[in-house]
Design an enzyme around this catalytic site. Structure first.
Site, PDB file in Angstrom:
ATOM      1  N   GLU A  48      -6.555 -10.613   0.077  1.00 16.61           N
ATOM      2  CA  GLU A  48      -5.797 -10.436   1.320  1.00 16.61           C
ATOM      3  C   GLU A  48      -4.496  -9.679   1.075  1.00 16.61           C
ATOM      4  OE1 GLU A  48      -6.717 -11.019   4.418  1.00 16.61           O
ATOM      5  OE2 GLU A  48      -8.611 -11.942   3.847  1.00 16.61           O
ATOM      6  N   ASN A  52      -3.606  -5.944   2.434  1.00 10.74           N
ATOM      7  CA  ASN A  52      -2.419  -5.675   3.248  1.00 10.74           C
ATOM      8  C   ASN A  52      -1.632  -4.478   2.716  1.00 10.74           C
ATOM      9  OD1 ASN A  52      -2.844  -7.685   5.128  1.00 10.74           O
ATOM     10  ND2 ASN A  52      -1.165  -8.992   4.429  1.00 10.74           N
ATOM     11  N   ARG A 106      -8.586  -5.506  12.792  1.00  6.34           N
ATOM     12  CA  ARG A 106      -8.076  -6.430  11.782  1.00  6.34           C
ATOM     13  C   ARG A 106      -7.949  -7.802  12.438  1.00  6.34           C
ATOM     14  NH1 ARG A 106      -9.364  -4.208   7.526  1.00  6.34           N
ATOM     15  NH2 ARG A 106      -8.152  -5.788   6.475  1.00  6.34           N
TER      16      ARG A 106
END
Length: 143
Positions: A48, A52, A106
């Protein structure tokens, strides 16, 4: 520094490198004799954070992502750093379902996932300078 062990990895902000980053940190954490679930948690949180950096930090450009990990006692600390555009409002970005890229479909759950799978999450960011995410996880295993 007082760490028992530490590592540092630099990768280009390419989506192909996300899987590599998660495997490297997972392998580093394995010296703490974690359960399969604990390793999966760490790998998910790293995925994650790296995603990002790629999607939000560097957007359509390319840059370096630095991943540092250290172990002290039975605690793993993972630091993921980009030198991208930065986050305007960290509190807003940490809200579940918030996304600055709805057109990319997203989920807006990146920080929530990191918080769920790790014991602590700190986010530091400066506009135009980048973002640093620091996550820790304590392992219950006995050496």
């Amino acid at each position: 520094m007082g760490f028992e062990n530490e590592m540092k990895l630099e990768i280009l902000s390419k989506s192909q490198n996300e899987a590599f980053a998660r495997v490297v940190v997972g392998a580093f954490a394995s010296q703490l004799d974690p359960t399969i679930e604990e390793i999966a948690d760490v790998k998910t949180a790293v995925s994650e954070a790296v995603t990002n950096c790629i999607i939000h930090g560097y957007e359509n450009s390319q840059g370096l992502i630095t991943i540092k990990a250290n172990i002290k006692d039975n605690t793993l600390e993972v630091e993921i750093i980009d030198h991208g555009k930065g986050i305007e409002n960290i509190e807003e970005a940490r809200e579940p379902l918030y996304t600055s890229k709805p057109e990319l479909e997203r989920s807006g759950m990146g920080f929530t996932v990191m918080e769920t799978f790790m014991d602590s999450l700190k986010v530091y960011s400066k506009i135009g300078e980048g973002t640093t995410v620091i996550m820790t996880k304590k392992f219950n295993s006995v050496f």
